[in-house]
Design a protein around this motif. Structure first.
Motif, PDB file in Angstrom:
ATOM      1  N   SER A  49       2.387 -40.046 -19.694  1.00  0.00           N
ATOM      2  CA  SER A  49       1.167 -39.971 -18.895  1.00  0.00           C
ATOM      3  C   SER A  49       0.139 -38.969 -19.402  1.00  0.00           C
ATOM      4  O   SER A  49      -0.862 -38.728 -18.738  1.00  0.00           O
ATOM      5  CB  SER A  49       1.529 -39.644 -17.445  1.00  0.00           C
ATOM      6  OG  SER A  49       2.231 -38.426 -17.386  1.00  0.00           O
ATOM      7  N   ASP A  54      -6.360 -34.418 -22.723  1.00  0.00           N
ATOM      8  CA  ASP A  54      -6.259 -34.341 -21.265  1.00  0.00           C
ATOM      9  C   ASP A  54      -6.116 -32.894 -20.830  1.00  0.00           C
ATOM     10  O   ASP A  54      -5.561 -32.065 -21.547  1.00  0.00           O
ATOM     11  CB  ASP A  54      -5.037 -35.109 -20.757  1.00  0.00           C
ATOM     12  CG  ASP A  54      -5.208 -36.602 -20.789  1.00  0.00           C
ATOM     13  OD1 ASP A  54      -6.341 -37.067 -21.044  1.00  0.00           O
ATOM     14  OD2 ASP A  54      -4.211 -37.310 -20.560  1.00  0.00           O
ATOM     15  N   ALA A  86      -7.990 -36.635 -16.451  1.00  0.00           N
ATOM     16  CA  ALA A  86      -8.320 -37.460 -17.611  1.00  0.00           C
ATOM     17  C   ALA A  86      -9.548 -38.304 -17.331  1.00  0.00           C
ATOM     18  O   ALA A  86      -9.774 -38.742 -16.212  1.00  0.00           O
ATOM     19  CB  ALA A  86      -7.145 -38.370 -17.957  1.00  0.00           C
ATOM     20  N   THR A  87     -10.348 -38.548 -18.365  1.00  0.00           N
ATOM     21  CA  THR A  87     -11.544 -39.375 -18.212  1.00  0.00           C
ATOM     22  C   THR A  87     -11.205 -40.853 -18.201  1.00  0.00           C
ATOM     23  O   THR A  87     -12.041 -41.663 -17.826  1.00  0.00           O
ATOM     24  CB  THR A  87     -12.534 -39.111 -19.354  1.00  0.00           C
ATOM     25  OG1 THR A  87     -11.871 -39.350 -20.601  1.00  0.00           O
ATOM     26  CG2 THR A  87     -13.043 -37.679 -19.308  1.00  0.00           C
ATOM     27  N   ARG A  88      -9.982 -41.233 -18.581  1.00  0.00           N
ATOM     28  CA  ARG A  88      -9.603 -42.640 -18.618  1.00  0.00           C
ATOM     29  C   ARG A  88      -9.234 -43.193 -17.238  1.00  0.00           C
ATOM     30  O   ARG A  88      -8.940 -44.364 -17.100  1.00  0.00           O
ATOM     31  CB  ARG A  88      -8.462 -42.858 -19.603  1.00  0.00           C
ATOM     32  CG  ARG A  88      -7.184 -42.195 -19.212  1.00  0.00           C
ATOM     33  CD  ARG A  88      -6.105 -42.420 -20.276  1.00  0.00           C
ATOM     34  NE  ARG A  88      -4.873 -41.780 -19.897  1.00  0.00           N
ATOM     35  CZ  ARG A  88      -4.615 -40.500 -20.015  1.00  0.00           C
ATOM     36  NH1 ARG A  88      -5.517 -39.711 -20.542  1.00  0.00           N
ATOM     37  NH2 ARG A  88      -3.471 -39.996 -19.642  1.00  0.00           N
ATOM     38  N   VAL A  89      -9.264 -42.362 -16.206  1.00  0.00           N
ATOM     39  CA  VAL A  89      -8.963 -42.786 -14.847  1.00  0.00           C
ATOM     40  C   VAL A  89     -10.153 -43.587 -14.299  1.00  0.00           C
ATOM     41  O   VAL A  89     -11.286 -43.358 -14.687  1.00  0.00           O
ATOM     42  CB  VAL A  89      -8.678 -41.549 -13.966  1.00  0.00           C
ATOM     43  CG1 VAL A  89      -8.363 -41.939 -12.543  1.00  0.00           C
ATOM     44  CG2 VAL A  89      -7.532 -40.755 -14.559  1.00  0.00           C
ATOM     45  N   GLU A  90      -9.876 -44.493 -13.379  1.00  0.00           N
ATOM     46  CA  GLU A  90     -10.937 -45.334 -12.807  1.00  0.00           C
ATOM     47  C   GLU A  90     -12.086 -44.502 -12.252  1.00  0.00           C
ATOM     48  O   GLU A  90     -11.905 -43.419 -11.757  1.00  0.00           O
ATOM     49  CB  GLU A  90     -10.349 -46.184 -11.669  1.00  0.00           C
ATOM     50  CG  GLU A  90      -9.246 -47.088 -12.145  1.00  0.00           C
ATOM     51  CD  GLU A  90      -8.124 -47.185 -11.121  1.00  0.00           C
ATOM     52  OE1 GLU A  90      -8.305 -46.725  -9.986  1.00  0.00           O
ATOM     53  OE2 GLU A  90      -7.078 -47.716 -11.469  1.00  0.00           O
ATOM     54  N   SER A  91     -13.288 -45.073 -12.325  1.00  0.00           N
ATOM     55  CA  SER A  91     -14.491 -44.330 -11.939  1.00  0.00           C
ATOM     56  C   SER A  91     -14.549 -44.005 -10.452  1.00  0.00           C
ATOM     57  O   SER A  91     -15.202 -43.052 -10.051  1.00  0.00           O
ATOM     58  CB  SER A  91     -15.735 -45.120 -12.335  1.00  0.00           C
ATOM     59  OG  SER A  91     -15.742 -46.362 -11.670  1.00  0.00           O
TER      60      SER A  91
END
Length: 98
Positions: A49, A54, A86-91
């Protein structure tokens, strides 16, 4: 990196800090148990994860410090990480895995 290990670089120093009201808190001030943020700079092959870059939240009392090329890092196990930003998480989310 081997197994489930995460190599992190701590954000900022452990020097004096400023409260939200602007009060300067010296580095020698006693604090309760407080978690720290750090940036992942290396991850092992079994880490699921966390990716490099991150920000992770961990307990600074449960850490192993290491020095590489004159810079200090902290070596953690993935299970010792409390949260991942993390920036890859949903907006529409908070940006944190808990």
């Amino acid at each position: 990196m081997l197994h489930d290990r995460v190599l992190v670089r701590q954000d900022g120093g452990e020097g004096e800090r400023r409260s939200s009201a602007g009060i300067v808190i010296p580095a020698t001030a006693s604090m309760g148990r407080r978690l720290s943020w750090a940036t992942a700079v290396g991850v092992g092959p079994n880490v699921r994860s966390i990716v490099v870059g991150d920000r992770v939240l961990f307990d600074p009392d449960d850490r192993s410090e290491v020095e590489l090329h004159g810079k200090g890092y902290v070596l953690l196990r993935e299970r010792d990480v409390h949260a991942v930003a993390a920036t890859r998480v949903e907006s529409d989310g908070t940006g944190l895995y808990l």
